[in-house]
Design an enzyme around this catalytic site. Structure first.
Site, PDB file in Angstrom:
ATOM      1  N   ASP A 102     -39.599 -44.952  15.738  1.00  7.16           N
ATOM      2  CA  ASP A 102     -40.271 -45.955  14.889  1.00  7.16           C
ATOM      3  C   ASP A 102     -39.621 -47.327  15.097  1.00  7.16           C
ATOM      4  OD1 ASP A 102     -41.783 -47.156  12.900  1.00  7.16           O
ATOM      5  OD2 ASP A 102     -41.464 -45.569  11.439  1.00  7.16           O
ATOM      6  N   HIS A 295     -40.918 -48.112   4.662  1.00 11.51           N
ATOM      7  CA  HIS A 295     -40.696 -49.395   5.353  1.00 11.51           C
ATOM      8  C   HIS A 295     -40.322 -50.394   4.258  1.00 11.51           C
ATOM      9  CE1 HIS A 295     -41.997 -48.460   9.521  1.00 11.51           C
ATOM     10  NE2 HIS A 295     -42.473 -47.390   8.886  1.00 11.51           N
ATOM     11  N   CYS A 326     -45.073 -50.355  12.703  1.00 12.67           N
ATOM     12  CA  CYS A 326     -46.120 -49.688  13.462  1.00 12.67           C
ATOM     13  C   CYS A 326     -46.991 -50.749  14.105  1.00 12.67           C
ATOM     14  CB  CYS A 326     -46.949 -48.795  12.536  1.00 12.67           C
ATOM     15  SG  CYS A 326     -48.317 -48.026  13.392  1.00 12.67           S
ATOM     16  N   ASN A 335     -38.237 -50.111   9.001  1.00 14.74           N
ATOM     17  CA  ASN A 335     -37.897 -49.044   8.050  1.00 14.74           C
ATOM     18  C   ASN A 335     -36.678 -49.485   7.255  1.00 14.74           C
ATOM     19  OD1 ASN A 335     -39.062 -47.594  10.597  1.00 14.74           O
ATOM     20  ND2 ASN A 335     -39.240 -46.127   8.940  1.00 14.74           N
TER      21      ASN A 335
HETATM   22  P1  HMG Z   1     -57.953 -42.374  22.451  1.00 11.86           P
HETATM   23  O1  HMG Z   1     -58.102 -43.598  23.291  1.00 11.86           O
HETATM   24  O2  HMG Z   1     -58.956 -42.138  21.385  1.00 11.86           O
HETATM   25  O3  HMG Z   1     -57.747 -41.043  23.301  1.00 11.86           O
HETATM   26  O4  HMG Z   1     -56.501 -42.431  21.793  1.00 11.86           O
HETATM   27  P2  HMG Z   1     -58.504 -40.393  24.474  1.00 11.86           P
HETATM   28  O5  HMG Z   1     -58.428 -38.918  24.255  1.00 11.86           O
HETATM   29  O6  HMG Z   1     -59.875 -41.006  24.651  1.00 11.86           O
HETATM   30  O7  HMG Z   1     -57.603 -40.771  25.724  1.00 11.86           O
HETATM   31  C1  HMG Z   1     -57.481 -42.097  26.206  1.00 11.86           C
HETATM   32  C2  HMG Z   1     -56.424 -42.117  27.275  1.00 11.86           C
HETATM   33  O8  HMG Z   1     -55.145 -41.769  26.722  1.00 11.86           O
HETATM   34  C3  HMG Z   1     -56.683 -41.090  28.376  1.00 11.86           C
HETATM   35  O9  HMG Z   1     -56.129 -41.623  29.553  1.00 11.86           O
HETATM   36  C4  HMG Z   1     -55.859 -39.920  27.957  1.00 11.86           C
HETATM   37  O10 HMG Z   1     -55.497 -39.089  28.998  1.00 11.86           O
HETATM   38  C5  HMG Z   1     -54.653 -40.595  27.364  1.00 11.86           C
HETATM   39  P3  HMG Z   1     -57.056 -42.315  30.685  1.00 11.86           P
HETATM   40  O11 HMG Z   1     -58.038 -41.264  31.074  1.00 11.86           O
HETATM   41  O12 HMG Z   1     -57.728 -43.478  30.004  1.00 11.86           O
HETATM   42  O13 HMG Z   1     -56.090 -42.710  31.734  1.00 11.86           O
HETATM   43  N1  HMG Z   1     -53.955 -39.802  26.363  1.00 11.86           N
HETATM   44  C6  HMG Z   1     -52.644 -39.573  26.382  1.00 11.86           C
HETATM   45  N2  HMG Z   1     -51.678 -39.964  27.225  1.00 11.86           N
HETATM   46  C7  HMG Z   1     -50.420 -39.548  26.962  1.00 11.86           C
HETATM   47  N3  HMG Z   1     -50.097 -38.794  25.886  1.00 11.86           N
HETATM   48  C8  HMG Z   1     -51.038 -38.410  25.021  1.00 11.86           C
HETATM   49  C9  HMG Z   1     -52.377 -38.794  25.266  1.00 11.86           C
HETATM   50  N4  HMG Z   1     -53.526 -38.568  24.610  1.00 11.86           N
HETATM   51  C10 HMG Z   1     -54.492 -39.193  25.292  1.00 11.86           C
HETATM   52  N5  HMG Z   1     -50.700 -37.670  23.968  1.00 11.86           N
HETATM   53  C11 HMG Z   1     -54.543 -41.399  20.875  1.00 11.86           C
HETATM   54  C12 HMG Z   1     -56.048 -41.421  20.902  1.00 11.86           C
HETATM   55  C13 HMG Z   1     -54.146 -40.541  19.715  1.00 11.86           C
HETATM   56  C14 HMG Z   1     -54.047 -40.796  22.154  1.00 11.86           C
HETATM   57  C15 HMG Z   1     -54.016 -42.843  20.725  1.00 11.86           C
HETATM   58  O14 HMG Z   1     -54.659 -43.442  19.653  1.00 11.86           O
HETATM   59  C16 HMG Z   1     -52.542 -42.912  20.514  1.00 11.86           C
HETATM   60  O15 HMG Z   1     -51.769 -42.590  21.407  1.00 11.86           O
HETATM   61  N6  HMG Z   1     -52.110 -43.378  19.322  1.00 11.86           N
HETATM   62  C17 HMG Z   1     -50.701 -43.419  18.963  1.00 11.86           C
HETATM   63  C18 HMG Z   1     -50.436 -44.582  18.084  1.00 11.86           C
HETATM   64  C19 HMG Z   1     -48.994 -44.558  17.659  1.00 11.86           C
HETATM   65  O16 HMG Z   1     -48.135 -44.011  18.328  1.00 11.86           O
HETATM   66  N7  HMG Z   1     -48.722 -45.197  16.514  1.00 11.86           N
HETATM   67  C20 HMG Z   1     -47.396 -45.278  15.990  1.00 11.86           C
HETATM   68  C21 HMG Z   1     -46.855 -43.980  15.467  1.00 11.86           C
HETATM   69  S1  HMG Z   1     -47.407 -43.595  13.829  1.00 11.86           S
HETATM   70  C22 HMG Z   1     -46.355 -44.476  12.800  1.00 11.86           C
HETATM   71  O17 HMG Z   1     -45.613 -45.295  13.251  1.00 11.86           O
HETATM   72  C23 HMG Z   1     -46.358 -44.157  11.333  1.00 11.86           C
HETATM   73  C24 HMG Z   1     -45.126 -43.325  10.911  1.00 11.86           C
HETATM   74  O18 HMG Z   1     -43.934 -43.977  11.243  1.00 11.86           O
HETATM   75  C25 HMG Z   1     -45.170 -43.072   9.393  1.00 11.86           C
HETATM   76  C26 HMG Z   1     -45.405 -44.342   8.581  1.00 11.86           C
HETATM   77  O19 HMG Z   1     -44.585 -45.293   8.695  1.00 11.86           O
HETATM   78  O20 HMG Z   1     -46.375 -44.356   7.860  1.00 11.86           O
HETATM   79  C27 HMG Z   1     -45.118 -41.957  11.616  1.00 11.86           C
HETATM   80 MG    MG Z   2     -42.990 -45.551  10.096  1.00 10.42          MG
END
Ligand code: HMG
Ligand code: MG
Length: 392
Positions: A102, A295, A326, A335
């Site tokens: 994070d 956070h 994020c 955080n």
């Molecule tokens: P999408 O664009 O809807 O996914 O993203 P898709 O299935 O259409 O795939 C698009 C491309 O991503 C494809 O590649 C997939 O292969 C690839 P392309 O064909 O275009 O070359 N792909 C991946 N590559 C690597 N690893 C994977 C993966 N999945 C698909 N796992 C998706 C959907 C969920 C993948 C995207 O939205 C994403 O990665 N989001 C992550 C966002 C993120 O990390 N946010 C921060 C973390 S959450 C947070 O911080 C909150 C927390 O701290 C708690 C709080 O504070 O509240 C936890």
């Molecule tokens: Mg967080």
């Protein structure tokens, strides 16, 4: 079967230091007894009644034996109330360090993999039991963590901590396991808008995806943590009702998440909103399965953590030097700083097994690399007084 009233009174009694064992509880019946309602338990072999005196239901009394009534003087009552506030805090709190994930995910400039690995090693050496190492998400969405595989492979032989990683779908889960991950975390949201902007799907779609991940995790005997974002507020929708958080929490719990971390993603919560949210979630998930993740955007994180501890939560997420945010939650800052949490817990007499001085060294290391000062007030204050730190 204990009545809700008995349970409530039992928890009041348990909060009083010295009430080692509830030997018996009795409910004397509201409205039928002159003395009100109360429960009986033992403090060092003395039978004690604690109850609420009618009609002034705010006064408390203690009756030793059954015939002798002792009205507690105001100053003693204040002391009991004060101790009850601190007495409900767990004796040990597990700190989940989320800095390498994070903390770094929001950084624009790519941090070299070797710096991330060194940071993780320094955090482990401080005694932190869990260090969230990275995320197996799409590198198009979070370029900073595009080196997840290399990071995981480099820490395979690091001992002393667990290294969960974020996995948004089966693709991420499989890549994480192939890179050596032994624990994963899925991340849902209590707000539709944030779900869409963070993982590009609705809450229901995400729960379906996570169900698939949980089945794969179960098959591989991999523990799975469930995050819920926006537990009190959403950058788009504003206030988030506690019932929505409880709904998602119950679903994650039912699918087998061994821990559910409640995230105030944009740091808008105060104890006034956090406590009702926790009450709602605790109705559906046992408290020992819950963690809090604040956070500190509005400077409320420590007070929210204290309120959560008083409600029995014993797992707290934090990030070294207060790094974090994020990329998909505009305006969210870091955080709560691990150093500040450790300092507060130390002051409360709560065990963490974390060496504050060593966390500060890790904080100095990453802040030097990022070229900015620490967000930890504790680290900033103690930097000038190392002699003091060594006593903690
Ligand atoms: P999408 O664009 O809807 O996914 O993203 P898709 O299935 O259409 O795939 C698009 C491309 O991503 C494809 O590649 C997939 O292969 C690839 P392309 O064909 O275009 O070359 N792909 C991946 N590559 C690597 N690893 C994977 C993966 N999945 C698909 N796992 C998706 C959907 C969920 C993948 C995207 O939205 C994403 O990665 N989001 C992550 C966002 C993120 O990390 N946010 C921060 C973390 S959450 C947070 O911080 C909150 C927390 O701290 C708690 C709080 O504070 O509240 C936890
Ligand atoms: Mg967080």
């Amino acid at each position: 079967m204990k009545s809700e009233l008995e349970m409530a009174l039992a928890s009041v009694a348990l909060a009083i230091p010295g009430a080692a064992a509830i030997r018996d509880t009795q409910y004397l019946g509201v409205g039928t007894q002159a003395i009100g309602i109360g429960i009986r338990y033992s403090i060092e072999h003395v039978e004690v009644w604690v109850g609420i005196l009618r009609p002034q239901i705010t006064s408390m009394f203690v009756m030793l034996g059954v015939s002798q009534l002792v009205i507690i003087p105001a100053n003693v009552l204040r002391r009991i109330q004060g101790r009850a506030l601190l007495g409900s805090i767990p004796r040990y709190v597990k700190i989940i360090e989320v800095g390498p994930r994070d903390g770094l995910q929001n950084e624009k400039d790519i941090v070299p993999t070797k710096v991330k690995i060194e940071l993780i090693k320094m955090l482990v050496s401080s005694g932190l039991p869990v260090v969230e190492a990275t995320s197996f998400v799409s590198p198009k969405w979070v370029p900073q963590l595009g080196d997840a595989k290399d990071v995981m492979e480099a820490i395979q032989n690091v001992e002393g901590a667990r290294f969960p990683v974020l996995t948004p779908n089966l693709k991420g889960f499989e890549a994480a396991v192939a890179a050596g991950a032994k624990e994963v975390a899925v991340f849902a949201s209590a707000s539709e808008s944030f779900s869409k902007s963070n993982i590009n799907c609705s809450i229901e779609e995400s729960l379906k995806r996570y169900h698939d991940v949980s089945l794969a995790a179960e098959k591989a005997s991999i523990p799975i943590r469930g995050y819920i974002s926006c537990v009190v507020g959403c950058p788009v929708e504003g206030k988030v009702p506690p019932a929505k958080v409880a709904y998602v929490a119950e679903k994650l719990y039912e699918m087998g998440c061994s821990e559910i971390s409640l995230g105030d993603t944009i740091g808008v919560g105060t104890p006034g909103t956090v406590v009702p949210m926790l009450e709602a979630v605790m109705n559906v998930v046992p408290v020992d399965k819950l963690a809090v993740h604040f956070h500190d955007t509005y400077g409320q994180a420590l007070s929210n953590i204290l309120a959560s501890l008083q409600m029995g939560i014993a797992t707290v997420d934090s990030s070294v030097a207060g790094l974090g945010g994020c990329p998909y939650a505009k305006g969210a800052s870091g955080n709560v700083a691990t150093e500040d949490v450790v300092y507060m817990l130390y002051g409360l007499g709560v065990k963490t097994n974390v060496d504050l001085g060593k966390v500060m060294l890790a904080g100095d290391f990453i802040c030097r690399h990022l070229g900015r000062p620490s967000h930890s007030k504790t680290a900033t204050a103690l930097r000038t007084s190392t002699a003091h730190v060594s006593k903690l």
